[in-house]
Design a protein around this motif. Sequence first.
Motif, PDB file in Angstrom:
ATOM      1  N   ILE A  56       5.304  11.536  -0.790  1.00  0.00           N
ATOM      2  CA  ILE A  56       4.396  11.661   0.344  1.00  0.00           C
ATOM      3  C   ILE A  56       5.177  11.564   1.650  1.00  0.00           C
ATOM      4  O   ILE A  56       6.132  10.796   1.755  1.00  0.00           O
ATOM      5  N   LEU A  97       0.685   4.300  -2.666  1.00  0.00           N
ATOM      6  CA  LEU A  97       0.482   5.694  -2.258  1.00  0.00           C
ATOM      7  C   LEU A  97       1.653   6.587  -2.656  1.00  0.00           C
ATOM      8  O   LEU A  97       1.456   7.729  -3.061  1.00  0.00           O
ATOM      9  N   ALA A  98       2.853   6.067  -2.553  1.00  0.00           N
ATOM     10  CA  ALA A  98       4.044   6.862  -2.863  1.00  0.00           C
ATOM     11  C   ALA A  98       4.327   6.892  -4.363  1.00  0.00           C
ATOM     12  O   ALA A  98       5.209   7.621  -4.809  1.00  0.00           O
ATOM     13  N   LEU A 111      -2.829   4.869   6.046  1.00  0.00           N
ATOM     14  CA  LEU A 111      -2.799   3.436   6.336  1.00  0.00           C
ATOM     15  C   LEU A 111      -3.460   3.076   7.659  1.00  0.00           C
ATOM     16  O   LEU A 111      -3.721   1.904   7.930  1.00  0.00           O
ATOM     17  N   THR A 117       4.838   2.729  10.560  1.00  0.00           N
ATOM     18  CA  THR A 117       5.061   3.202   9.193  1.00  0.00           C
ATOM     19  C   THR A 117       6.540   3.431   8.942  1.00  0.00           C
ATOM     20  O   THR A 117       7.070   3.068   7.890  1.00  0.00           O
ATOM     21  N   GLU A 142       1.674  11.423   6.522  1.00  0.00           N
ATOM     22  CA  GLU A 142       0.533  11.247   5.620  1.00  0.00           C
ATOM     23  C   GLU A 142       0.310   9.770   5.320  1.00  0.00           C
ATOM     24  O   GLU A 142      -0.844   9.318   5.231  1.00  0.00           O
ATOM     25  N   LEU A 143       1.401   9.038   5.167  1.00  0.00           N
ATOM     26  CA  LEU A 143       1.274   7.593   4.951  1.00  0.00           C
ATOM     27  C   LEU A 143       0.647   6.925   6.161  1.00  0.00           C
ATOM     28  O   LEU A 143      -0.253   6.086   6.019  1.00  0.00           O
ATOM     29  N   SER A 144       1.106   7.288   7.363  1.00  0.00           N
ATOM     30  CA  SER A 144       0.556   6.703   8.593  1.00  0.00           C
ATOM     31  C   SER A 144      -0.939   6.924   8.677  1.00  0.00           C
ATOM     32  O   SER A 144      -1.699   6.009   9.002  1.00  0.00           O
ATOM     33  N   LEU A 200       8.868   1.806   6.039  1.00  0.00           N
ATOM     34  CA  LEU A 200       9.648   2.638   5.125  1.00  0.00           C
ATOM     35  C   LEU A 200      11.129   2.269   5.163  1.00  0.00           C
ATOM     36  O   LEU A 200      11.810   2.283   4.134  1.00  0.00           O
ATOM     37  N   ARG A 206       0.835  -1.209   0.000  1.00  0.00           N
ATOM     38  CA  ARG A 206       0.000   0.000   0.000  1.00  0.00           C
ATOM     39  C   ARG A 206       0.866   1.253   0.000  1.00  0.00           C
ATOM     40  O   ARG A 206       0.537   2.237  -0.665  1.00  0.00           O
ATOM     41  N   ILE A 207       1.974   1.228   0.727  1.00  0.00           N
ATOM     42  CA  ILE A 207       2.907   2.360   0.713  1.00  0.00           C
ATOM     43  C   ILE A 207       3.416   2.583  -0.705  1.00  0.00           C
ATOM     44  O   ILE A 207       3.472   3.724  -1.185  1.00  0.00           O
TER      45      ILE A 207
END
Length: 106
Positions: A36, A30-31, A45, A52, A40-42, A56, A26-27
């Motif tokens: 991002i 999104l990236a 998700l 997160t 924002e990812l946290s 990463l 999913r990261i």
Amino acid sequence: MTTHDDLDDDQADELLRAISHRARRRILLLADRDAIAAGELSEALGLANATTSEHLKVLRKCGLVTLQRDGTWRRYRTDRARLRTLERWLGGVVGSLGDHPAQEQR
């Protein structure tokens, strides 16, 4: 040790382990749209910042995401070239499956 298109088995194993986790996939999605920030990812998700950050770290270690510094901001971006390398490696593995005598005997 076998190689397919610039990846040896150890590198391929590392990449496959990295993408085996749903949150990391999913990261990557999104990236891929735009760089991002981790926060924002946290939020997207529904994960804790520390979780997160660990995901990463794994993705950065194997080169699937890159870090872009923008002042005090750190933004992450999917490295599509690295994903394409993995895709070609997998294609080579799948393409060579029928080439082994042991496979034909089954």
